[in-house]
Design an enzyme around this catalytic site. Structure first.
Site, PDB file in Angstrom:
ATOM      1  N   ASN A   1     -13.095   6.147   5.676  1.00  0.00           N
ATOM      2  CA  ASN A   1     -13.184   5.166   6.757  1.00  0.00           C
ATOM      3  C   ASN A   1     -12.227   5.447   7.917  1.00  0.00           C
ATOM      4  OD1 ASN A   1     -15.252   3.626   5.648  1.00  0.00           O
ATOM      5  ND2 ASN A   1     -13.848   2.338   4.483  1.00  0.00           N
TER       6      ASN A   1
ATOM      7  N   TYR B   1       0.799  -1.231   0.000  1.00  0.00           N
ATOM      8  CA  TYR B   1       0.000   0.000   0.000  1.00  0.00           C
ATOM      9  C   TYR B   1       0.831   1.281   0.000  1.00  0.00           C
ATOM     10  CZ  TYR B   1      -3.674  -3.266   1.368  1.00  0.00           C
ATOM     11  OH  TYR B   1      -4.555  -4.319   1.403  1.00  0.00           O
TER      12      TYR B   1
ATOM     13  N   HIS C   1      -4.629   6.108  -0.925  1.00  0.00           N
ATOM     14  CA  HIS C   1      -5.117   6.106   0.454  1.00  0.00           C
ATOM     15  C   HIS C   1      -3.990   6.298   1.465  1.00  0.00           C
ATOM     16  CE1 HIS C   1      -8.987   5.877   2.163  1.00  0.00           C
ATOM     17  NE2 HIS C   1      -9.018   4.627   2.552  1.00  0.00           N
TER      18      HIS C   1
ATOM     19  N   ASN D   1      -9.564   1.315   8.567  1.00  0.00           N
ATOM     20  CA  ASN D   1     -10.871   1.386   9.221  1.00  0.00           C
ATOM     21  C   ASN D   1     -10.817   1.178  10.732  1.00  0.00           C
ATOM     22  OD1 ASN D   1     -10.326  -1.325   9.239  1.00  0.00           O
ATOM     23  ND2 ASN D   1     -12.216  -1.963   8.214  1.00  0.00           N
TER      24      ASN D   1
ATOM     25  N   ASP E   1      -6.200  11.502   2.812  1.00  0.00           N
ATOM     26  CA  ASP E   1      -6.609  11.766   1.438  1.00  0.00           C
ATOM     27  C   ASP E   1      -8.081  12.151   1.398  1.00  0.00           C
ATOM     28  OD1 ASP E   1      -8.147   8.930   0.481  1.00  0.00           O
ATOM     29  OD2 ASP E   1      -6.750   8.765   2.153  1.00  0.00           O
TER      30      ASP E   1
END
Length: 202
Positions: A112, A14, A19, A66, A91
């Protein structure tokens, strides 16, 4: 005592996704201060330093997006940091890519990580620095935010991310109102100048 939180997802998969702009800006803040966000604690990675005569923590939750609020609540509770002294960097789908916006509080906007923080901290009253990534409109939002930036996008974003790091440090020294006045107004001024430059003569 202040806490700057960058939101993102842990792991190499990631690292360069849309994100994870919060993580990226938090690392730029750390670079500017000559520290590394590497110490494990509070379900995240932490750096501790001093800035503008005050203790400053930089934090990247490692709980996945989350559940970010759980980690932030833990570190904030341990050091007795009030919500107003926590700046969250995230973001934002509703801002154009390359734009940033500081806010003193507000709803999650469907993000989230911010949803988790609002639930964990007991309200919306914490400052945030939002970085635009555009909205996919017709594409799936989850795939889009977890997708990687395309060729050329990093070149466009690099100066904006540096400004975001400056804005975070300015918040730490001068507070959210001063930071909003300086950085939000500068963006509005740039937009006005661009519009005037593009206006045809007549």
């Amino acid at each position: 005592m202040k806490l700057i939180v960058g939101l993102g997802n842990p792991g190499p998969k990631y690292e360069t996704t849309r994100h994870n702009l919060g993580f990226i800006v938090a690392d730029l803040v750390a670079d500017a201060l000559g520290v590394e966000i590497a110490k494990r604690g509070f379900c995240g990675l932490v750096a501790e330093t001093f800035y503008s005569g005050e203790k400053l923590f930089l934090f990247k939750p490692q709980t996945y997006m989350n559940r970010s609020g759980e980690a932030v609540r833990e570190i904030a509770a341990y050091y007795k940091i009030e919500n107003g002294d926590i700046l969250v960097i995230a973001d934002d789908l509703d801002l154009p890519q390359g734009r940033l916006r500081l806010r003193s509080k507000g709803a999650s906007g469907g993000h989230n990580g911010l949803k988790s923080l609002i639930a964990a901290l007991g309200g919306e009253n914490f400052p945030r620095l939002k970085l635009g990534i555009n909205h996919p409109r017709q594409a799936g939002v989850i795939d889009y935010v977890l997708g990687h930036f395309e060729n050329g996008e990093w070149e466009e974003l690099a100066p904006v991310l540096e400004i975001a790091a400056q804005a975070a440090l300015f918040w730490a020294s001068d507070g959210i109102e001063a930071a909003m006045n300086r950085f939000n107004r500068r963006e509005a001024k740039e937009e006005t100048e661009n519009a005037q430059a593009e206006r045809p003569e007549g």
